[in-house]
Write a protein that holds these residues in place. Structure first.
Motif, PDB file in Angstrom:
ATOM      1  N   PRO A 158       0.802  -1.226   0.000  1.00  0.00           N
ATOM      2  CA  PRO A 158       0.000   0.000   0.000  1.00  0.00           C
ATOM      3  C   PRO A 158       0.835   1.278   0.000  1.00  0.00           C
ATOM      4  CG  PRO A 158      -0.905  -1.589   1.549  1.00  0.00           C
ATOM      5  CD  PRO A 158       0.398  -2.145   1.085  1.00  0.00           C
ATOM      6  N   ASN A 159       2.036   1.229   0.587  1.00  0.00           N
ATOM      7  CA  ASN A 159       2.850   2.448   0.671  1.00  0.00           C
ATOM      8  C   ASN A 159       3.848   2.589  -0.476  1.00  0.00           C
ATOM      9  OD1 ASN A 159       4.564   0.404   1.386  1.00  0.00           O
ATOM     10  ND2 ASN A 159       5.271   1.308   3.294  1.00  0.00           N
ATOM     11  N   ILE A 160       3.780   1.711  -1.467  1.00  0.00           N
ATOM     12  CA  ILE A 160       4.663   1.835  -2.631  1.00  0.00           C
ATOM     13  C   ILE A 160       3.880   2.486  -3.760  1.00  0.00           C
ATOM     14  CG2 ILE A 160       6.077   0.638  -4.336  1.00  0.00           C
ATOM     15  CD1 ILE A 160       6.544  -1.577  -2.348  1.00  0.00           C
ATOM     16  N   LYS A 161       4.281   3.690  -4.128  1.00  0.00           N
ATOM     17  CA  LYS A 161       3.627   4.385  -5.225  1.00  0.00           C
ATOM     18  C   LYS A 161       3.975   3.701  -6.546  1.00  0.00           C
ATOM     19  CE  LYS A 161       1.897   7.865  -2.788  1.00  0.00           C
ATOM     20  NZ  LYS A 161       2.188   7.363  -1.454  1.00  0.00           N
ATOM     21  N   LEU A 162       3.021   3.688  -7.463  1.00  0.00           N
ATOM     22  CA  LEU A 162       3.282   3.108  -8.775  1.00  0.00           C
ATOM     23  C   LEU A 162       4.464   3.826  -9.421  1.00  0.00           C
ATOM     24  CD1 LEU A 162      -0.333   2.594 -10.174  1.00  0.00           C
ATOM     25  CD2 LEU A 162       1.190   0.909  -9.144  1.00  0.00           C
ATOM     26  N   GLY A 163       5.353   3.054  -9.998  1.00  0.00           N
ATOM     27  CA  GLY A 163       6.563   3.616 -10.580  1.00  0.00           C
ATOM     28  C   GLY A 163       7.756   3.521  -9.651  1.00  0.00           C
ATOM     29  N   MET A 164       7.502   3.207  -8.371  1.00  0.00           N
ATOM     30  CA  MET A 164       8.585   3.039  -7.402  1.00  0.00           C
ATOM     31  C   MET A 164       8.799   1.562  -7.084  1.00  0.00           C
ATOM     32  SD  MET A 164       9.535   6.160  -6.873  1.00  0.00           S
ATOM     33  CE  MET A 164      10.369   6.413  -5.310  1.00  0.00           C
ATOM     34  N   ASN A 165       8.120   0.693  -7.820  1.00  0.00           N
ATOM     35  CA  ASN A 165       8.242  -0.748  -7.601  1.00  0.00           C
ATOM     36  C   ASN A 165       9.521  -1.285  -8.240  1.00  0.00           C
ATOM     37  OD1 ASN A 165       5.407   0.183  -8.594  1.00  0.00           O
ATOM     38  ND2 ASN A 165       4.967  -1.301  -6.992  1.00  0.00           N
ATOM     39  N   VAL A 166       9.910  -2.477  -7.818  1.00  0.00           N
ATOM     40  CA  VAL A 166      11.011  -3.191  -8.470  1.00  0.00           C
ATOM     41  C   VAL A 166      10.376  -4.211  -9.409  1.00  0.00           C
ATOM     42  CG1 VAL A 166      13.045  -4.642  -8.160  1.00  0.00           C
ATOM     43  CG2 VAL A 166      12.510  -2.863  -6.476  1.00  0.00           C
ATOM     44  N   ALA A 167      10.426  -3.933 -10.689  1.00  0.00           N
ATOM     45  CA  ALA A 167       9.778  -4.791 -11.681  1.00  0.00           C
ATOM     46  C   ALA A 167      10.720  -5.901 -12.136  1.00  0.00           C
ATOM     47  CB  ALA A 167       9.331  -3.957 -12.875  1.00  0.00           C
ATOM     48  N   HIS A 168      10.129  -6.997 -12.593  1.00  0.00           N
ATOM     49  CA  HIS A 168      10.872  -8.144 -13.127  1.00  0.00           C
ATOM     50  C   HIS A 168      11.943  -8.612 -12.140  1.00  0.00           C
ATOM     51  CE1 HIS A 168       8.782  -7.699 -16.917  1.00  0.00           C
ATOM     52  NE2 HIS A 168       9.093  -6.418 -16.921  1.00  0.00           N
ATOM     53  N   ILE A 169      11.492  -8.915 -10.933  1.00  0.00           N
ATOM     54  CA  ILE A 169      12.409  -9.388  -9.893  1.00  0.00           C
ATOM     55  C   ILE A 169      13.025 -10.714 -10.324  1.00  0.00           C
ATOM     56  CG2 ILE A 169      12.593 -10.152  -7.493  1.00  0.00           C
ATOM     57  CD1 ILE A 169      10.196  -8.320  -6.870  1.00  0.00           C
ATOM     58  N   ALA A 170      14.344 -10.789 -10.250  1.00  0.00           N
ATOM     59  CA  ALA A 170      15.060 -12.026 -10.587  1.00  0.00           C
ATOM     60  C   ALA A 170      15.218 -12.913  -9.357  1.00  0.00           C
ATOM     61  CB  ALA A 170      16.428 -11.698 -11.173  1.00  0.00           C
ATOM     62  N   TRP A 171      15.441 -12.273  -8.211  1.00  0.00           N
ATOM     63  CA  TRP A 171      15.551 -13.014  -6.953  1.00  0.00           C
ATOM     64  C   TRP A 171      15.389 -12.068  -5.783  1.00  0.00           C
ATOM     65  CZ3 TRP A 171      19.418 -11.328  -3.706  1.00  0.00           C
ATOM     66  CH2 TRP A 171      20.542 -10.720  -4.277  1.00  0.00           C
ATOM     67  N   PHE A 172      15.072 -12.643  -4.625  1.00  0.00           N
ATOM     68  CA  PHE A 172      15.100 -11.881  -3.380  1.00  0.00           C
ATOM     69  C   PHE A 172      15.678 -12.774  -2.297  1.00  0.00           C
ATOM     70  CE2 PHE A 172      10.683 -13.605  -3.264  1.00  0.00           C
ATOM     71  CZ  PHE A 172      10.717 -14.269  -2.045  1.00  0.00           C
ATOM     72  N   SER A 173      16.141 -12.156  -1.207  1.00  0.00           N
ATOM     73  CA  SER A 173      16.734 -12.944  -0.128  1.00  0.00           C
ATOM     74  C   SER A 173      16.460 -12.319   1.228  1.00  0.00           C
ATOM     75  CB  SER A 173      18.245 -13.095  -0.325  1.00  0.00           C
ATOM     76  OG  SER A 173      18.905 -11.849  -0.204  1.00  0.00           O
TER      77      SER A 173
END
Length: 371
Positions: free
Chosen positions: A258-273
């Protein structure tokens, strides 16, 4: 008045007028500043004996840095503006804090959006808290009290409405022991329909993913990396509730909250840890690792996957390659470069081995874990 003296006088008046205009060009002012804005505070906390705070008015008295700001949002949209304000280093120095004493700095906006600036960025970039944008000395409400500017970094680092700064003396080291295929890890979790640019797509809540990991340290950091190489860190406690990975639709996989404005996302995530676990999206991570040939088939080297997410000294370790059916293969770290992860059209991710490796295939990879 003689003509020569009158001409000299006019030149002097014009010179003084131009000088005055030049001095005012950088910042538009129309009368007294708004005291309500000037008294807005930014709180500095974290690894300190007690929190400290600074007002916009106090920041305005500090040395001013000007920047022709240019950032690329994760949507690819380019945003440009002129920004001015003190550096974070000068703000901390004003409060009696040594910038060099800290390994990481977290910035939080009034909307609770959070971003961690890592030691690498602290060393390579100048962090500016803009309190003047495009010459306006009072920021619009959606940016107040200040906007973080990190020239050279993507949009998610340009935190708006900064009202809290968190200082970290240490950033806990990660010790990744398990690497999961996200799709298979999330099997059985009911997706949440998350709205994104007018469409509702399936999203998986991270809290439910974390519940399937062996150990999640609340003091650790959550790291994401996109297929184009962009990396972003968050505090675990910031992503443990109402934080999602959207897995279908445009830009998927992409982080949502909810607190991530559109355009501030991390798109096409390859991995997370997290601190001990990593999850991969094979269709995206291949953009970072490349592929290897095994006979007539191409796949992603298991060694390349583990190294990409942060496992090191592989040759000194033993691993278990586990399928969704429970069958597994135990291999040495030296043999991982002979194993390839395939991306099948039916949505499965088998592991095959190069000729001579002597290991059986895994029909659909769930997890690779260090043993």
């Amino acid at each position: 008045m003689p003509k020569i003296e009158r001409g000299a006088f006019l030149y002097l008046v014009l010179f003084l007028l131009c000088f005055a205009l030049a001095g005012c060009e950088g910042e538009k002012t129309s009368g007294p500043r708004n005291p309500e804005y000037e008294n807005l505070k930014i709180v500095v906390e974290g690894d300190l004996e007690e929190p400290r705070e600074i007002t916009v008015g106090e920041m305005r008295a500090l040395p001013r840095k000007e920047l022709n700001a240019s950032l690329t949002r994760t949507t690819g949209l380019l945003e440009e503006f002129k920004a001015a304000g003190p550096t974070v280093k000068d703000v901390l120095e004003y409060l009696g804090i040594d910038y060099q004493d800290y390994k990481g700095i977290g910035f939080t906006g009034r909307d609770n959006y959070y971003c961690l600036v890592t030691p690498e960025i602290m060393a390579e970039r100048e962090l500016i808290l803009a309190i003047t944008i495009d010459g306006d000395s009072e920021l619009p409400e959606e940016l107040q009290p200040a906007r973080l500017c990190v020239q050279g970094e993507h949009g998610p680092y340009w935190v708006k409405m900064v009202d809290r700064i968190v200082l970290y003396e240490e950033i806990p080291e990660k010790d990744i022991t398990s690497v999961w295929v996200f799709k298979n890890l999330a099997e059985g979790i009911e997706p949440y329909p998350y709205e994104y640019y007018g469409s509702k797509d399936d999203a998986i809540e991270l809290a439910q993913i974390f519940s399937r990991f062996d150990n999640v340290d609340s003091k650790a950091f959550f790291t994401m990396k996109s297929a184009d190489g962009f990396k972003k860190n968050e505090a675990i406690n910031m992503v443990s509730q109402r934080y999602y990975i959207k897995v279908t639709g445009e830009d998927a996989p992409v982080n949502m909250a909810p607190n991530i404005k559109l355009g501030m996302n991390v798109a096409h995530i390859a991995w997370f840890s997290t601190n001990e676990d990593a999850a991969i999206f094979p269709e995206e991570i291949v953009q970072l690792t490349g592929e290897q040939q095994a006979g007539a088939q191409k796949g992603i080297s298991l060694q390349a996957i583990l190294e990409e997410v942060g496992l090191f000294d592989l040759e000194e370790k033993q691993f278990e390659v586990i399928g969704t059916d429970g069958n597994s293969v135990k291999v040495s770290g030296q043999e991982l470069n002979k194993g390839l992860l395939l991306i099948n059209a039916d949505g499965t991710y088998p592991v095959i081995w190069q000729e001579g490796a002597g290991h059986k295939s895994v029909d659909n990879l769930l997890r690779i874990r260090s043993i």
